[in-house]
Design a protein around this motif. Sequence first.
Motif, PDB file in Angstrom:
ATOM      1  N   ILE A 130      17.683  -7.455   2.091  1.00 17.34           N
ATOM      2  CA  ILE A 130      17.342  -6.067   1.542  1.00 17.34           C
ATOM      3  C   ILE A 130      16.569  -5.088   2.373  1.00 17.34           C
ATOM      4  N   HIS A 131      16.638  -4.431   2.029  1.00 18.31           N
ATOM      5  CA  HIS A 131      15.865  -3.106   3.090  1.00 18.31           C
ATOM      6  C   HIS A 131      14.777  -3.148   2.237  1.00 18.31           C
ATOM      7  N   THR A 132      13.020  -2.972   2.750  1.00 18.60           N
ATOM      8  CA  THR A 132      12.431  -2.292   1.197  1.00 18.60           C
ATOM      9  C   THR A 132      11.520  -0.759   2.119  1.00 18.60           C
ATOM     10  N   HIS A 133      11.839  -0.191   0.959  1.00 20.35           N
ATOM     11  CA  HIS A 133      11.645   1.534   1.749  1.00 20.35           C
ATOM     12  C   HIS A 133      10.753   1.671   0.488  1.00 20.35           C
ATOM     13  N   ALA A 134       9.479   2.086   0.853  1.00 21.64           N
ATOM     14  CA  ALA A 134       8.167   2.008  -0.234  1.00 21.64           C
ATOM     15  C   ALA A 134       6.700   2.622  -0.210  1.00 21.64           C
ATOM     16  N   PHE A 135       6.383   3.382  -1.132  1.00 22.88           N
ATOM     17  CA  PHE A 135       5.333   3.344  -1.275  1.00 22.88           C
ATOM     18  C   PHE A 135       4.967   4.352  -0.464  1.00 22.88           C
ATOM     19  N   SER A 136       4.635   5.773  -0.836  1.00 23.37           N
ATOM     20  CA  SER A 136       4.397   6.777  -0.407  1.00 23.37           C
ATOM     21  C   SER A 136       2.772   6.912   0.222  1.00 23.37           C
ATOM     22  N   PRO A 137       3.125   7.425   1.627  1.00 23.82           N
ATOM     23  CA  PRO A 137       1.629   7.914   1.502  1.00 23.82           C
ATOM     24  C   PRO A 137      -0.055   7.768   1.051  1.00 23.82           C
ATOM     25  N   MET A 138      -0.020   8.654   0.017  1.00 27.06           N
ATOM     26  CA  MET A 138      -0.648   8.633  -0.947  1.00 27.06           C
ATOM     27  C   MET A 138      -0.917   7.213  -1.244  1.00 27.06           C
ATOM     28  N   GLU A 139       0.173   6.373  -1.982  1.00 27.45           N
ATOM     29  CA  GLU A 139      -0.153   5.440  -2.052  1.00 27.45           C
ATOM     30  C   GLU A 139      -0.871   4.113  -1.117  1.00 27.45           C
ATOM     31  N   ILE A 140      -0.581   4.606   0.317  1.00 31.30           N
ATOM     32  CA  ILE A 140      -1.536   3.909   1.254  1.00 31.30           C
ATOM     33  C   ILE A 140      -2.691   3.910   1.244  1.00 31.30           C
ATOM     34  N   TYR A 141      -2.568   5.448   1.645  1.00 34.80           N
ATOM     35  CA  TYR A 141      -4.441   5.713   1.183  1.00 34.80           C
ATOM     36  C   TYR A 141      -5.223   5.566  -0.202  1.00 34.80           C
ATOM     37  N   HIS A 142      -3.960   5.359  -1.132  1.00 34.74           N
ATOM     38  CA  HIS A 142      -5.143   5.000  -2.434  1.00 34.74           C
ATOM     39  C   HIS A 142      -5.880   3.314  -2.212  1.00 34.74           C
ATOM     40  N   ALA A 143      -4.565   3.077  -1.575  1.00 32.24           N
ATOM     41  CA  ALA A 143      -4.867   1.323  -1.302  1.00 32.24           C
ATOM     42  C   ALA A 143      -5.373   0.970  -0.402  1.00 32.24           C
ATOM     43  N   ALA A 144      -5.322   1.291   0.573  1.00 37.41           N
ATOM     44  CA  ALA A 144      -6.803   1.416   2.081  1.00 37.41           C
ATOM     45  C   ALA A 144      -8.270   1.883   0.996  1.00 37.41           C
ATOM     46  N   LYS A 145      -8.683   2.838   0.092  1.00 40.61           N
ATOM     47  CA  LYS A 145      -9.514   3.317  -0.632  1.00 40.61           C
ATOM     48  C   LYS A 145     -10.283   1.986  -1.252  1.00 40.61           C
ATOM     49  N   LYS A 146      -9.138   1.551  -1.856  1.00 40.34           N
ATOM     50  CA  LYS A 146      -9.335   0.685  -3.157  1.00 40.34           C
ATOM     51  C   LYS A 146      -9.720  -0.204  -2.529  1.00 40.34           C
ATOM     52  N   SER A 147      -9.336  -0.967  -0.971  1.00 38.54           N
ATOM     53  CA  SER A 147      -9.696  -2.104  -0.354  1.00 38.54           C
ATOM     54  C   SER A 147     -11.035  -2.387   0.482  1.00 38.54           C
ATOM     55  N   ASN A 148     -11.331  -1.085   0.499  1.00 41.51           N
ATOM     56  CA  ASN A 148     -12.107  -0.475   1.243  1.00 41.51           C
ATOM     57  C   ASN A 148     -11.992  -0.398   3.119  1.00 41.51           C
ATOM     58  N   ILE A 149     -10.698  -0.269   3.292  1.00 40.66           N
ATOM     59  CA  ILE A 149     -10.476  -1.253   4.935  1.00 40.66           C
ATOM     60  C   ILE A 149      -9.498   0.721   5.463  1.00 40.66           C
ATOM     61  N   THR A 150      -9.303   0.224   6.480  1.00 37.75           N
ATOM     62  CA  THR A 150      -8.743   2.126   6.732  1.00 37.75           C
ATOM     63  C   THR A 150      -7.083   2.003   6.788  1.00 37.75           C
ATOM     64  N   VAL A 151      -6.776   2.805   7.154  1.00 41.20           N
ATOM     65  CA  VAL A 151      -5.073   3.153   6.822  1.00 41.20           C
ATOM     66  C   VAL A 151      -4.910   2.237   7.651  1.00 41.20           C
ATOM     67  N   ASP A 152      -5.096   2.428   8.799  1.00 42.19           N
ATOM     68  CA  ASP A 152      -4.454   1.283   9.720  1.00 42.19           C
ATOM     69  C   ASP A 152      -4.312   0.305   9.435  1.00 42.19           C
ATOM     70  N   GLU A 153      -5.194  -0.713   9.021  1.00 41.64           N
ATOM     71  CA  GLU A 153      -5.103  -1.953   8.412  1.00 41.64           C
ATOM     72  C   GLU A 153      -4.234  -2.294   7.299  1.00 41.64           C
ATOM     73  N   ALA A 154      -4.500  -1.111   6.305  1.00 44.44           N
ATOM     74  CA  ALA A 154      -3.306  -1.405   5.662  1.00 44.44           C
ATOM     75  C   ALA A 154      -1.728  -1.212   5.795  1.00 44.44           C
ATOM     76  N   LEU A 155      -1.811  -0.268   6.458  1.00 41.07           N
ATOM     77  CA  LEU A 155      -0.286  -0.553   6.986  1.00 41.07           C
ATOM     78  C   LEU A 155       0.386  -1.334   8.359  1.00 41.07           C
ATOM     79  N   MET A 156      -0.575  -1.961   8.047  1.00 40.47           N
ATOM     80  CA  MET A 156      -0.361  -3.419   9.809  1.00 40.47           C
ATOM     81  C   MET A 156      -0.122  -3.952   8.351  1.00 40.47           C
ATOM     82  N   ARG A 157      -0.926  -4.849   7.425  1.00 44.41           N
ATOM     83  CA  ARG A 157      -1.010  -5.462   6.316  1.00 44.41           C
ATOM     84  C   ARG A 157       0.003  -5.667   5.108  1.00 44.41           C
ATOM     85  N   LEU A 158       0.764  -4.048   5.436  1.00 44.48           N
ATOM     86  CA  LEU A 158       2.297  -4.839   4.551  1.00 44.48           C
ATOM     87  C   LEU A 158       3.494  -4.687   5.496  1.00 44.48           C
TER      88      LEU A 158
END
Length: 371
Positions: A130-158
């Motif tokens: 199944i192709h995973t098409h998920a999480f808006s830019p706002m969700e990525i931004y929110h997750a990075a802030k909450k994790s105290n990581i960069t957007v780049d790292e959040a995207l790479m982890r995902l």
Amino acid sequence: MNPIIPNEIVERAYKGTITKEDALFLLEIPPFKLFELADRLRQETVGDTVTYVVNRNINFTNRCVGTCGFCAFRDNSGYIMDTQQILNKIGEAESMGATEVCIQGGLLPDVDIDFYTDIIRSVKTEFPHIHTHAFSPMEIYHAAKKSNITVDEALMRLKNAGLDTMPGTAAEILSDRVRDIICPSKLKTNEWVDVITKAHQTGINTTATIMYGHVETIEERIDHIMLIRDIQKKTGGFTEFVPLTFMPYNNKIGCEMIKEGRYATPGIQDLQLYALARIILNTHITNIQASWVKLGKKLAQVALFCGVNDLGGTLMEEKISASAGSTNGQFMSAQELEWFIKTSGRRPLQRNTTYNPILNNDSEQVEFKIA
């Protein structure tokens, strides 16, 4: 071809160099002249094939710390799905032939990047195809802030967890003037552009959207589409452009509009925007998608003659538009989508998320570009 449109504008349309002044001019001419140009560009770009994807939307929570004035979906005493509930919905979708699952939700106050990666990893473990098409830019931004990581790292982890592509939602109108009115706590224009650009650089393709018909000006709509064009020139990472008309019911912004006697956009204006998107984005973004949930099935069919070449997905479940007053349903079968396409004189073709064809007995091999 079209004597009412100056030849130099037509030439720029074919070259993909339409200016803002050109776009404003095109909105002043008789609409069917605009539609004619957009339809010609559509035909020369993708032919008479109209695509769709068999997918399922999953909105995993309607709880949200956001304050968007256009949202009728948020309910802070609402639901949160657990992983098994998400997997059960995907299992149902797979049994109906879905190739894509689109997963988005509200912004929860106490989740970090692990919450999102755990969802993706669980989906890929249970449903690897199944192709995973998920999480808006706002969700990525929110997750990075909450994790105290960069957007780049959040995207790479995902991406490492199995995220395939992202919806280009949370764009609304890419104007900080507008965003300060309708979604002041949401990421700003440059932050949205940053997340999207970094996603593309990470190898994660996205869609691009615009939510129009509320407090923005015509000029701001055009600026938005041109900003999308500028990003695409740099990254080539957008698979499609999806105009989304604002649904004015059950939300603060819509209630204020209705008091003033405004009810979002009339159909002709919707079709003008689809046509203008095809013309501005010509040579840059191949696929212009009509949202049948927003437009209604019959107007979405008309949009096929105004530059549109894709009707989106079967959805199976769509809660956000429905909560804002959409009465067009939450599911359209592949058979009905194909019927709408065929009765428009076009050839239907099922695709996957990145616009590669999924062939059946009635299909012919067709080559697609995603950019």
